[in-house]
Enzyme design. Structure first.
Site, mmCIF file in Angstrom:
data_model
loop_
_atom_site.group_PDB
_atom_site.id
_atom_site.type_symbol
_atom_site.label_atom_id
_atom_site.label_comp_id
_atom_site.label_asym_id
_atom_site.label_seq_id
_atom_site.Cartn_x
_atom_site.Cartn_y
_atom_site.Cartn_z
ATOM 1 C CB THR A 50 -0.938 0.024 1.227
ATOM 2 O OG1 THR A 50 -0.137 -0.117 2.403
ATOM 3 C CG2 THR A 50 -1.957 -1.096 1.174
ATOM 4 N N GLY A 51 2.160 1.113 0.117
ATOM 5 C CA GLY A 51 3.044 2.278 0.152
ATOM 6 C C GLY A 51 3.374 2.794 -1.241
ATOM 7 C CB VAL A 53 8.498 1.771 -2.828
ATOM 8 C CG1 VAL A 53 9.325 0.712 -3.561
ATOM 9 C CG2 VAL A 53 9.292 3.069 -2.708
ATOM 10 C CB CYS A 173 16.306 6.447 -3.905
ATOM 11 S SG CYS A 173 16.153 7.436 -2.400
ATOM 12 C CD GLN A 200 18.039 12.792 -0.649
ATOM 13 O OE1 GLN A 200 19.226 12.873 -0.339
ATOM 14 N NE2 GLN A 200 17.188 12.032 -0.009
ATOM 15 N N GLY A 204 10.808 10.209 -1.329
ATOM 16 C CA GLY A 204 11.794 9.426 -0.589
ATOM 17 C C GLY A 204 11.391 9.178 0.848
ATOM 18 C CG HIS A 254 15.964 11.669 -5.052
ATOM 19 N ND1 HIS A 254 14.794 12.088 -4.491
ATOM 20 C CD2 HIS A 254 16.459 10.731 -4.198
ATOM 21 C CE1 HIS A 254 14.582 11.430 -3.360
ATOM 22 N NE2 HIS A 254 15.577 10.595 -3.164
ATOM 23 C CD GLN A 329 12.282 7.949 -3.689
ATOM 24 O OE1 GLN A 329 11.101 8.182 -3.884
ATOM 25 N NE2 GLN A 329 12.692 6.974 -2.897
#
Lengths: 346, 346
Positions: A50-51, A53, A173, A200, A204, A254, A329
């Site tokens: 669910t994040g 990434v 990253c 950044q 991130g 980034h 990123q």
């Protein structure tokens, strides 16, 4: 996800390579129907699905037609039970437990370092090959820290079907994005020292941080004080290269200003040619029209963009270069790199 | 206002100094009633008074109780006729012409390089001392390029009442902010080489650019494409120090990541002490609570903030330091520095 930079012993491991073929451009239509539903590929688990990434893992798997027999969508108890659709199939997010990895061939982890430490070894014990996006195992001896374009040989012998699990770490990253550009130059002229300053993106720090940036921006525009749950200040540094890591109000790509000192002379035209031929790298360096890499231009793209390639005249004899690097990123900095690693496992 | 960096010959001129007293903190209430209306000070002209720096000239003059007999508010034909109130007096903005400088003692210019080139010498001919915030005269031999805390001696002999005009150049905003921190360290250990990466605010491109950043941000939040009249990409570089100048979506304070190489060893604790005692500098360097300089914290402040003071371990024998510097681009980066110069003319 902290902005740790290339650590001393990681540095040596990352700097070496055999080039990969240039990846094909992704079209960013992650949830389209697959050409054919493979029933033969590995069984996959996505941890932290669910994040930011985690979601990008799915996008990249789809974009690259990664073959799989099944996918387990794993997350914390809080997210368990949520319904998801991926490639025309419905999934229920399951709570991550030690038993989650029964029968799993490849587990893509991006749920923070403590989750990786807690469940990574358990997954390996069940025979899964873990590709971990956290910092948990990056400095652990014997765990390959891999950028496929840079050091694919570090994970030699680790394959699905070899009958045992393994850990592979995805580098930070900022490290991935920097080394995508610095490594091809290193191979030609050997980098002795790097001075890196990062720009950044919010991504991130995770999906919640991206939401917070948007929310804060709305509040400021309304003349109200922004709420700051995630971003106070962010900082990190390291010592092999000297690095200053700065968070900027940018959503998901980034940028890095990199000053390189080489053992052998390297002029900027040669460097530009080397980078034009480097896998996973595009050169955007058009001084006449003032066109250089920007975070916006690389957002949702696979390739890392390099530009502002200039001889550093503060170093003598063409032994120095300045470059400016931008990369997504979440994509090459995290999910894409992990999926590229997973592809090498097949 | 381009992001030109310390030029070769400027460098030598800027690096040297006698310290000034620590300026008192400004309270940022620019339009309050003055203690007493001086009738004896110099006659001032502000060129580009409707711009971001022009407005800040007025704020700083008021904050610092700068004495003046009269002020001419000068701008382009387009702005001429506009009504303004400053320190309880009403003013009409006048069109800038060659005749604008009759009887003017000090002219503060910030209307771009071409205006400075066109009208600066005319003002000098009329006997005015021009403090110019553009790049027009920064590289001209014989024109002092002054940061009062750094090289006040460069303008020795130039005074109101000396019977003739003169040109004095205000350095680029990024240069001022960087050198406020680097100079005290240079005096102790001699800087041999600097690698600078900037994080420059929208304000460096003027008031219209600040409005555009706000407008673009609103559009993006509404899901609409932003209009880009001023910001496409922004870039600049220089070679004495090696610098990479990057614009970031921040309103009015610049930040800079600076890597320093010294002739003599300098440890980070000594550097921190030196900076704590440097005029116009505050040290914010609290690792325990992760408190470092940010653009927001220095906005509308006079002092330049320095933090993240770290030994650069990629250089041997304590010959390297990394620092992170933030300063208000419009204030110390432009208007405050110019008014400090003007104070030295009295």
């Amino acid at each position: 996800m902290a902005a740790t930079f290339a650590q001393p012993h990681a540095h040596g491991r990352l700097f070496s390579t055999s080039p990969l073929p240039k990846p094909t451009k992704n079209l960013r239509s992650p949830f389209t129907v697959r050409m054919s539903l493979q029933e033969t590929g590995p069984s996959i688990a996505v941890v932290g699905v669910t994040g930011a990434v985690g979601q990008e893992f799915l996008s990249v798997l789809s974009d690259r037609d990664f073959p799989y027999r099944s996918i387990k969508m794993l997350a914390s108890k809080r997210s368990a039970g949520k319904q998801m659709t991926f490639e025309d199939r419905n999934y229920t997010v399951e709570e991550l437990t030690a038993d989650s990895f029964d029968g799993v061939d490849i587990a893509l982890f991006s749920a923070g370092g403590s989750i990786s430490k807690q469940f990574g070894p358990a997954a390996v014990e069940k025979g899964a090959i873990v590709v971990d996006n956290s910092s948990a195992f990056r400095m652990v001896d014997g765990v390959p820290l891999v950028i496929p374009e840079v050091n694919p040989q570090a994970m030699r012998g680790i394959k699905v079907g070899m009958g045992k699990g393994a850990l592979i770490a995805n580098p930070n990253c900022s490290t991935i994005i920097c080394l995508m550009a610095a490594t091809p130059l290193h191979q030609r002229a050997k980098v002795l020292r790097m001075v890196v300053s990062t720009y950044q993106a919010a991504s991130g720090a995770g999906a919640a941080a991206m939401e917070e940036l948007e929310l804060q921006t709305r509040k400021v525009l309304e003349g109200k004080p922004p709420t700051c749950n995630i971003f106070s200040q962010q900082s990190d540094l390291d010592v092999k290269v000297t690095a200053t890591c700065i968070r900027v109000p940018v959503m998901r790509a980034h940028a890095e200003s990199v000053n390189l000192q080489f053992e052998k002379p390297l002029d900027e035209d040669t460097a530009r040619e080397i980078l034009k031929n480097a896998p996973g790298v595009v050169v955007i360096d058009d001084r006449a029209s003032n066109h250089f890499p920007t975070p916006l231009e690389v957002s949702n793209k696979d390739d890392v963009a390099v530009g502002r390639i200039r001889q550093d005249l503060s170093q003598e004899g063409n032994h120095g270069l300045d470059i400016f690097v931008c990369g997504d990123q979440i994509r090459k900095g995290a999910a894409l790199n992990a999926v590229q690693i997973a592809e090498m496992l097949l």
